[in-house]
Motif scaffolding. Structure first.
Motif, PDB file in Angstrom:
ATOM      1  N   VAL A   1      38.974  19.757  13.650  1.00 55.82           N
ATOM      2  CA  VAL A   1      38.565  19.203  14.947  1.00 55.82           C
ATOM      3  C   VAL A   1      37.067  19.424  15.172  1.00 55.82           C
ATOM      4  O   VAL A   1      36.345  18.515  15.615  1.00 55.82           O
ATOM      5  CB  VAL A   1      39.379  19.842  16.094  1.00 55.82           C
ATOM      6  CG1 VAL A   1      38.769  19.482  17.457  1.00 55.82           C
ATOM      7  CG2 VAL A   1      40.824  19.385  16.031  1.00 55.82           C
ATOM      8  N   ALA A   2      36.596  20.630  14.865  1.00 51.42           N
ATOM      9  CA  ALA A   2      35.171  20.924  15.027  1.00 51.42           C
ATOM     10  C   ALA A   2      34.313  20.024  14.137  1.00 51.42           C
ATOM     11  O   ALA A   2      33.251  19.540  14.566  1.00 51.42           O
ATOM     12  CB  ALA A   2      34.903  22.392  14.708  1.00 51.42           C
TER      13      ALA A   2
ATOM     14  N   ASN B   1      32.137  27.367  15.464  1.00 52.33           N
ATOM     15  CA  ASN B   1      31.293  27.632  14.291  1.00 52.33           C
ATOM     16  C   ASN B   1      31.505  26.700  13.110  1.00 52.33           C
ATOM     17  O   ASN B   1      30.679  26.674  12.200  1.00 52.33           O
ATOM     18  CB  ASN B   1      31.503  29.078  13.824  1.00 52.33           C
ATOM     19  CG  ASN B   1      30.934  30.089  14.789  1.00 52.33           C
ATOM     20  OD1 ASN B   1      29.751  30.391  14.769  1.00 52.33           O
ATOM     21  ND2 ASN B   1      31.783  30.608  15.660  1.00 52.33           N
ATOM     22  N   ALA B   2      32.612  25.965  13.097  1.00 52.39           N
ATOM     23  CA  ALA B   2      32.882  25.087  11.945  1.00 52.39           C
ATOM     24  C   ALA B   2      32.353  23.672  12.160  1.00 52.39           C
ATOM     25  O   ALA B   2      32.511  22.826  11.279  1.00 52.39           O
ATOM     26  CB  ALA B   2      34.388  25.040  11.667  1.00 52.39           C
TER      27      ALA B   2
ATOM     28  N   ILE C   1      39.183  29.594  18.605  1.00 50.30           N
ATOM     29  CA  ILE C   1      37.966  29.309  19.381  1.00 50.30           C
ATOM     30  C   ILE C   1      36.733  29.549  18.519  1.00 50.30           C
ATOM     31  O   ILE C   1      35.765  28.776  18.556  1.00 50.30           O
ATOM     32  CB  ILE C   1      37.924  30.182  20.655  1.00 50.30           C
ATOM     33  CG1 ILE C   1      38.978  29.701  21.655  1.00 50.30           C
ATOM     34  CG2 ILE C   1      36.539  30.134  21.302  1.00 50.30           C
ATOM     35  CD1 ILE C   1      39.090  30.577  22.896  1.00 50.30           C
ATOM     36  N   PHE C   2      36.759  30.611  17.719  1.00 53.44           N
ATOM     37  CA  PHE C   2      35.649  30.875  16.804  1.00 53.44           C
ATOM     38  C   PHE C   2      35.456  29.705  15.840  1.00 53.44           C
ATOM     39  O   PHE C   2      34.329  29.276  15.578  1.00 53.44           O
ATOM     40  CB  PHE C   2      35.903  32.165  16.017  1.00 53.44           C
ATOM     41  CG  PHE C   2      34.857  32.459  14.974  1.00 53.44           C
ATOM     42  CD1 PHE C   2      33.681  33.109  15.324  1.00 53.44           C
ATOM     43  CD2 PHE C   2      35.035  32.071  13.655  1.00 53.44           C
ATOM     44  CE1 PHE C   2      32.707  33.380  14.368  1.00 53.44           C
ATOM     45  CE2 PHE C   2      34.063  32.331  12.700  1.00 53.44           C
ATOM     46  CZ  PHE C   2      32.899  32.987  13.049  1.00 53.44           C
ATOM     47  N   ALA C   3      36.567  29.189  15.326  1.00 51.03           N
ATOM     48  CA  ALA C   3      36.487  28.054  14.403  1.00 51.03           C
ATOM     49  C   ALA C   3      35.901  26.819  15.097  1.00 51.03           C
ATOM     50  O   ALA C   3      35.050  26.121  14.543  1.00 51.03           O
ATOM     51  CB  ALA C   3      37.869  27.744  13.841  1.00 51.03           C
TER      52      ALA C   3
ATOM     53  N   ILE D   1      31.408  32.792   7.630  1.00 55.71           N
ATOM     54  CA  ILE D   1      30.617  32.051   8.623  1.00 55.71           C
ATOM     55  C   ILE D   1      29.922  33.028   9.563  1.00 55.71           C
ATOM     56  O   ILE D   1      28.759  32.827   9.949  1.00 55.71           O
ATOM     57  CB  ILE D   1      31.512  31.074   9.408  1.00 55.71           C
ATOM     58  CG1 ILE D   1      31.958  29.911   8.501  1.00 55.71           C
ATOM     59  CG2 ILE D   1      30.786  30.525  10.637  1.00 55.71           C
ATOM     60  CD1 ILE D   1      32.889  28.924   9.166  1.00 55.71           C
ATOM     61  N   PHE D   2      30.615  34.092   9.905  1.00 59.74           N
ATOM     62  CA  PHE D   2      30.063  35.109  10.801  1.00 59.74           C
ATOM     63  C   PHE D   2      28.810  35.727  10.191  1.00 59.74           C
ATOM     64  O   PHE D   2      27.762  35.847  10.849  1.00 59.74           O
ATOM     65  CB  PHE D   2      31.137  36.164  11.049  1.00 59.74           C
ATOM     66  CG  PHE D   2      30.803  37.121  12.153  1.00 59.74           C
ATOM     67  CD1 PHE D   2      30.743  36.699  13.466  1.00 59.74           C
ATOM     68  CD2 PHE D   2      30.560  38.451  11.877  1.00 59.74           C
ATOM     69  CE1 PHE D   2      30.449  37.579  14.492  1.00 59.74           C
ATOM     70  CE2 PHE D   2      30.264  39.339  12.895  1.00 59.74           C
ATOM     71  CZ  PHE D   2      30.208  38.905  14.205  1.00 59.74           C
TER      72      PHE D   2
END
Length: 466
Positions: free
Chosen positions: A49-50, A339-340, A334-336, A412-413
């Motif tokens: 989705v991101a 950040n993605a 939410i992180f994904a 990613i972090f």
């Protein structure tokens, strides 16, 4: 309202008018949520989705939302962060907290509690950190991209376990335990790398405050405090101090996790005796006065029983159980989403893959991980320091090594920390992470599926043991 309650005949159970209908809807949903594969699937959906948003007409709004400042002000004091930073600094602290609880449990009572049991996954994790970093450095040598050497060191537990769980009974149960222990040690190594190598400047006063709050947390533990609220309050202050110190604030989650008590107040035998005694008293109380609403004695005994249920469980165990789902199904997705979202110019995609940073990430995750994990495991067994768990062989370990290349969340972090001031380099790193994680996931899954299928064909007995 008693008029709205229906009593199940002869069972002493009250059901609200719509309760059974709700159960028929919610029970399958709860079963789906508790499956090990679900968090991985949800994480994958959010990443897709991101990516779609970042490469569509909503990209500008997406970026604007992430950079929107949200703050708190009291008088002349003001504190604000962008939504992106709130997610990466605060929500991820919750992820690190759960990770810390899992690590503490494994170290004290789990697979890592016995030196002999722990050595194999620890050595595999060391190989899975050192070799990928060396692969990355070899590709990015003498370029500014070398700063991202920590990116391929981490393994995404949710994705890796989700992919492995899809194989079900085809694989040995010990393989999942091995991967979990390996990934936990792997993440601890990534946390150490973040704290030591991705901290640019340190505010000594704020760091001293963080040390003071840590001492207070230890005092709570030593004083037998088992309720979560005091730990949460001081943990919040620790997070603020860490944020001000320059050391990444998410480390506060690990610190708090390690001071949460792991031992319950009551031993099970004592609790069982108390339950029996309390039950006898409850029967007498209800015999004396059947009106539960006004029966203060009965309600006091129920409250006492409730306290006993809480105290017979370790606080760390209760928190891990209660927070696992919110973190797995809210924080990480939410992180994904935040950040993605990588804008991909497909006309230049070939150029992306020729960039040293993207190539370094691909080499580290796709080659370094399986070489490091399988190689160090083989070396440990060959030297006689440890043995492979029952039902496992080196082909299984190689499959775990491939799945270890799913770096996603932590990779990613670390990329965000390493290339904060270099958007182009960050784009190359994230491109490499997403591509490598996808290839590693599919590669590890199909490798293990092929190996277990061959084993089943060659040896029916082996199939039964798996």
């Amino acid at each position: 309202n008693e008029g709205l309650l229906i009593m199940s005949a002869g069972k002493g159970i009250y059901n609200a008018p719509w309760e059974k209908s709700f159960d028929r809807i919610l029970t399958p949903l709860e079963e789906f949520i508790h499956r090990q594969t679900t968090s991985g699937v949800l994480l994958m959906i959010c990443a897709v989705v991101a990516l779609v948003i970042a490469n569509g007409p909503l990209h500008a709004r997406y970026e604007h939302l992430l950079h929107t400042e949200i703050g708190i002000s009291v008088g002349n004091l003001a504190f604000s962060l962008s939504i992106h930073h709130w997610i990466n600094e605060l929500l991820m602290a919750a992820f690190f907290f759960i990770m810390g609880l899992e690590l503490k449990r494994e170290l004290l009572v789990g697979e890592l509690s016995s030196p002999k049991q722990a050595l194999l996954p620890i050595m595999a994790a060391i190989g899975g950190m050192v070799i990928p970093a060396l692969f990355y450095v070899a590709v990015t040598a003498n370029t500014p991209g070398m700063r991202g050497w920590g990116i391929p060191m981490a393994t995404d537990i949710a994705f890796a376990i989700g992919a492995l769980s899809l194989l079900g009974a085809r694989i040995p149960k010990n393989l999942i335990t091995f991967l979990i222990a390996l990934a936990i040690v792997d993440d601890l190594g990534a946390v150490a790398v973040i704290a030591v190598f991705y901290t640019e400047s340190i505010d000594l006063f704020a760091l001293a405050c963080a040390g003071g709050f840590t001492i207070l947390l230890i005092a709570l533990n030593m004083g037998g405090i088992r309720r979560p609220l005091p730990y949460a309050a001081i943990g919040a202050l620790l997070w603020i101090a860490m944020l001000a110190s320059g050391i990444h604030a998410t480390i506060a989650g690990i610190v708090v996790a390690f001071v949460i008590p792991i031992r319950p107040k009551f031993e099970p035998e004592l609790f069982i005796r108390r339950v029996k005694d309390t039950t006898v008293q409850m029967k007498k109380a209800i015999t004396d006065n059947a009106d539960i609403i006004h029966n203060t004695r009965f309600r006091a005994l129920v409250a006492s029983l409730d306290d006993g249920v809480r105290l017979v469980q370790a606080p760390a165990q209760r928190l891990e159980h209660s927070l696992h789902l919110p973190v797995a199904y809210l924080v990480i997705p939410i992180f994904a989403l935040a950040n993605a979202g990588i804008p991909v110019d497909f006309a230049r995609f070939g150029q992306y893959l020729q960039h040293p940073i993207a190539l370094g990430v691909l080499a580290g995750l796709l080659l370094g991980k399986p070489v490091g994990i399988a190689g160090f495991t083989w070396l440990t067994v060959k030297m006689g320091w440890a043995e492979l768990p029952d039902g496992m062989n080196m082909k299984h370990v190689l499959g775990v090594g491939l799945l270890g290349g799913i770096g996603f969340t932590m990779s990613i972090f670390i990329a965000d920390l390493g290339f904060t001031n270099s958007p182009e380099d960050l784009l190359m790193a994230k491109t490499g992470i997403l591509l490598a994680s996808a290839l590693a996931g599919f590669g590890g899954f199909f490798w293990l599926m092929l190996q277990t299928r061959q084993s089943a064909v060659n040896s029916p007995d082996e199939k039964r043991t798996q």
